[in-house]
Write a protein that holds these residues in place. Structure first.
Motif, PDB file in Angstrom:
ATOM      1  N   PHE A   1      -9.444   6.657  -4.152  1.00 59.66           N
ATOM      2  CA  PHE A   1      -8.398   7.035  -3.015  1.00 59.66           C
ATOM      3  C   PHE A   1      -9.334   7.119  -1.708  1.00 59.66           C
ATOM      4  CE2 PHE A   1      -5.818  10.431  -1.228  1.00 59.66           C
ATOM      5  CZ  PHE A   1      -4.750   9.763  -1.328  1.00 59.66           C
ATOM      6  N   VAL A   2      -8.266   6.762  -0.023  1.00 57.41           N
ATOM      7  CA  VAL A   2      -8.909   6.333   0.630  1.00 57.41           C
ATOM      8  C   VAL A   2      -7.937   7.082   0.913  1.00 57.41           C
ATOM      9  CG1 VAL A   2      -9.639   4.558   2.463  1.00 57.41           C
ATOM     10  CG2 VAL A   2      -9.686   3.112   0.392  1.00 57.41           C
ATOM     11  N   ILE A   3      -8.623   8.171   2.468  1.00 60.29           N
ATOM     12  CA  ILE A   3      -7.807   9.376   3.303  1.00 60.29           C
ATOM     13  C   ILE A   3      -8.192   8.926   3.773  1.00 60.29           C
ATOM     14  CG2 ILE A   3      -8.492  11.473   3.555  1.00 60.29           C
ATOM     15  CD1 ILE A   3     -10.837  12.105   1.372  1.00 60.29           C
ATOM     16  N   THR A   4      -6.928   8.911   4.627  1.00 64.38           N
ATOM     17  CA  THR A   4      -6.590   8.838   6.043  1.00 64.38           C
ATOM     18  C   THR A   4      -5.778  10.028   7.321  1.00 64.38           C
ATOM     19  OG1 THR A   4      -4.098   8.653   5.414  1.00 64.38           O
ATOM     20  CG2 THR A   4      -5.370   6.593   5.356  1.00 64.38           C
ATOM     21  N   LYS A   5      -5.493  11.192   6.563  1.00 69.21           N
ATOM     22  CA  LYS A   5      -5.491  12.276   6.346  1.00 69.21           C
ATOM     23  C   LYS A   5      -5.861  13.312   5.495  1.00 69.21           C
ATOM     24  CE  LYS A   5      -0.978  11.341   9.422  1.00 69.21           C
ATOM     25  NZ  LYS A   5       0.249  11.320   9.505  1.00 69.21           N
ATOM     26  N   PHE A   6      -6.779  14.409   6.217  1.00 67.91           N
ATOM     27  CA  PHE A   6      -7.109  15.961   5.391  1.00 67.91           C
ATOM     28  C   PHE A   6      -6.651  16.673   6.231  1.00 67.91           C
ATOM     29  CE2 PHE A   6     -10.670  14.986   7.870  1.00 67.91           C
ATOM     30  CZ  PHE A   6     -11.357  15.860   8.030  1.00 67.91           C
ATOM     31  N   MET A   7      -7.216  18.400   4.890  1.00 66.32           N
ATOM     32  CA  MET A   7      -6.928  19.611   5.654  1.00 66.32           C
ATOM     33  C   MET A   7      -7.491  20.049   4.209  1.00 66.32           C
ATOM     34  SD  MET A   7      -4.652  22.502   5.638  1.00 66.32           S
ATOM     35  CE  MET A   7      -5.064  22.768   3.877  1.00 66.32           C
ATOM     36  N   VAL A   8      -8.634  20.770   4.777  1.00 62.56           N
ATOM     37  CA  VAL A   8      -9.458  22.047   4.635  1.00 62.56           C
ATOM     38  C   VAL A   8      -9.240  23.121   4.593  1.00 62.56           C
ATOM     39  CG1 VAL A   8     -11.870  22.685   3.917  1.00 62.56           C
ATOM     40  CG2 VAL A   8     -11.219  19.711   4.602  1.00 62.56           C
TER      41      VAL A   8
ATOM     42  N   TYR B   1      -4.258  13.296   2.413  1.00 61.06           N
ATOM     43  CA  TYR B   1      -3.036  11.812   1.809  1.00 61.06           C
ATOM     44  C   TYR B   1      -3.739  10.507   2.790  1.00 61.06           C
ATOM     45  CZ  TYR B   1       1.034   8.845   4.069  1.00 61.06           C
ATOM     46  OH  TYR B   1       1.693   8.343   4.755  1.00 61.06           O
ATOM     47  N   GLY B   2      -3.576   9.721   1.718  1.00 64.66           N
ATOM     48  CA  GLY B   2      -3.591   8.403   1.646  1.00 64.66           C
ATOM     49  C   GLY B   2      -3.722   7.698   0.531  1.00 64.66           C
ATOM     50  N   HIS B   3      -4.207   5.930   0.140  1.00 65.14           N
ATOM     51  CA  HIS B   3      -4.295   5.626  -0.660  1.00 65.14           C
ATOM     52  C   HIS B   3      -4.739   4.735  -1.317  1.00 65.14           C
ATOM     53  CE1 HIS B   3      -5.844   3.256   3.355  1.00 65.14           C
ATOM     54  NE2 HIS B   3      -5.798   2.573   2.059  1.00 65.14           N
ATOM     55  N   TYR B   4      -4.858   4.413  -2.577  1.00 67.30           N
ATOM     56  CA  TYR B   4      -6.134   3.530  -3.096  1.00 67.30           C
ATOM     57  C   TYR B   4      -5.957   2.285  -2.786  1.00 67.30           C
ATOM     58  CZ  TYR B   4      -5.062   7.929  -6.131  1.00 67.30           C
ATOM     59  OH  TYR B   4      -5.411   9.076  -7.131  1.00 67.30           O
ATOM     60  N   ASN B   5      -7.400   2.018  -3.525  1.00 66.08           N
ATOM     61  CA  ASN B   5      -7.911   0.387  -3.036  1.00 66.08           C
ATOM     62  C   ASN B   5      -7.742  -0.509  -3.932  1.00 66.08           C
ATOM     63  OD1 ASN B   5     -10.157   1.629  -4.270  1.00 66.08           O
ATOM     64  ND2 ASN B   5     -11.470   1.337  -2.185  1.00 66.08           N
ATOM     65  N   GLN B   6      -8.504  -1.381  -3.799  1.00 68.22           N
ATOM     66  CA  GLN B   6      -8.263  -2.356  -5.692  1.00 68.22           C
ATOM     67  C   GLN B   6      -8.957  -1.657  -6.503  1.00 68.22           C
ATOM     68  OE1 GLN B   6      -9.175  -5.902  -3.806  1.00 68.22           O
ATOM     69  NE2 GLN B   6      -7.082  -6.127  -3.394  1.00 68.22           N
ATOM     70  N   ARG B   7     -10.254  -1.076  -6.269  1.00 65.34           N
ATOM     71  CA  ARG B   7     -11.464  -0.268  -6.945  1.00 65.34           C
ATOM     72  C   ARG B   7     -11.274   1.416  -7.129  1.00 65.34           C
ATOM     73  NH1 ARG B   7     -17.179  -1.158  -4.495  1.00 65.34           N
ATOM     74  NH2 ARG B   7     -17.078  -3.599  -3.882  1.00 65.34           N
ATOM     75  N   HIS B   8      -9.980   1.532  -7.186  1.00 62.67           N
ATOM     76  CA  HIS B   8      -9.368   2.874  -7.455  1.00 62.67           C
ATOM     77  C   HIS B   8     -10.146   4.008  -7.350  1.00 62.67           C
ATOM     78  CE1 HIS B   8      -6.377  -0.230 -10.297  1.00 62.67           C
ATOM     79  NE2 HIS B   8      -7.790  -0.274 -10.964  1.00 62.67           N
TER      80      HIS B   8
ATOM     81  N   MET C   1       1.292  -1.011  -0.159  1.00 60.51           N
ATOM     82  CA  MET C   1       0.058   0.131  -0.314  1.00 60.51           C
ATOM     83  C   MET C   1       0.910   1.131  -0.545  1.00 60.51           C
ATOM     84  SD  MET C   1      -3.278   0.718   2.603  1.00 60.51           S
ATOM     85  CE  MET C   1      -2.068  -0.183   3.669  1.00 60.51           C
ATOM     86  N   GLU C   2       0.796   1.792  -1.335  1.00 58.74           N
ATOM     87  CA  GLU C   2       1.562   2.819  -1.150  1.00 58.74           C
ATOM     88  C   GLU C   2       0.946   4.788  -0.976  1.00 58.74           C
ATOM     89  OE1 GLU C   2       4.312   5.503  -4.620  1.00 58.74           O
ATOM     90  OE2 GLU C   2       3.815   3.699  -5.273  1.00 58.74           O
ATOM     91  N   MET C   3       1.421   4.687  -0.090  1.00 64.99           N
ATOM     92  CA  MET C   3       0.790   6.545   0.553  1.00 64.99           C
ATOM     93  C   MET C   3       1.077   7.270  -0.302  1.00 64.99           C
ATOM     94  SD  MET C   3      -1.098   5.225   2.960  1.00 64.99           S
ATOM     95  CE  MET C   3      -1.501   6.044   3.648  1.00 64.99           C
ATOM     96  N   LYS C   4      -0.123   8.168  -1.023  1.00 62.78           N
ATOM     97  CA  LYS C   4       0.487   9.609  -1.483  1.00 62.78           C
ATOM     98  C   LYS C   4      -0.564  10.567  -0.734  1.00 62.78           C
ATOM     99  CE  LYS C   4       0.473   6.984  -5.922  1.00 62.78           C
ATOM    100  NZ  LYS C   4      -0.003   7.023  -6.863  1.00 62.78           N
TER     101      LYS C   4
END
Length: 87
Positions: A71-78, A62-69, A1-4
């Motif tokens: 983007f699953v967000i783990t951290k965010f800033m608005v 900030y997060g990663h891509y799942n199998q369905r492409h 799982m590569e974080m982006k």
């Protein structure tokens, strides 16, 4: 799982997928104008993001891509305007 990291604007599309646990779908338009919109899903702190979203808000994700492409967000800033922060 590569974080982006992704920066962009909220594309004014949001859906509540589940209520327990609260799961949210958000579409984000990356800063690169040629790029296609990114489908994002958030569970952790989803209610906080839902509360902070305003039309065309700037987002840093900030997060990663799942199998369905998605983007699953783990951290965010608005990003919010100074007027919003002052009130």
């Amino acid at each position: 799982m590569e974080m982006k990291t992704i920066t962009g604007r909220y594309d004014n599309q949001v859906k509540i997928l589940k209520l327990d646990p609260f799961m949210l779908y958000v579409r984000v338009q990356p800063n690169d104008n040629q790029a296609k919109p990114i489908n994002c899903i958030i569970v952790k702190h989803a209610l906080t993001l839902y509360y902070q979203l305003q039309p065309n808000a700037k987002l840093a994700l900030y997060g990663h891509y799942n199998q369905r492409h998605q983007f699953v967000i783990t951290k965010f800033m608005v990003g919010q305007s100074a007027q919003t922060l002052a009130s």
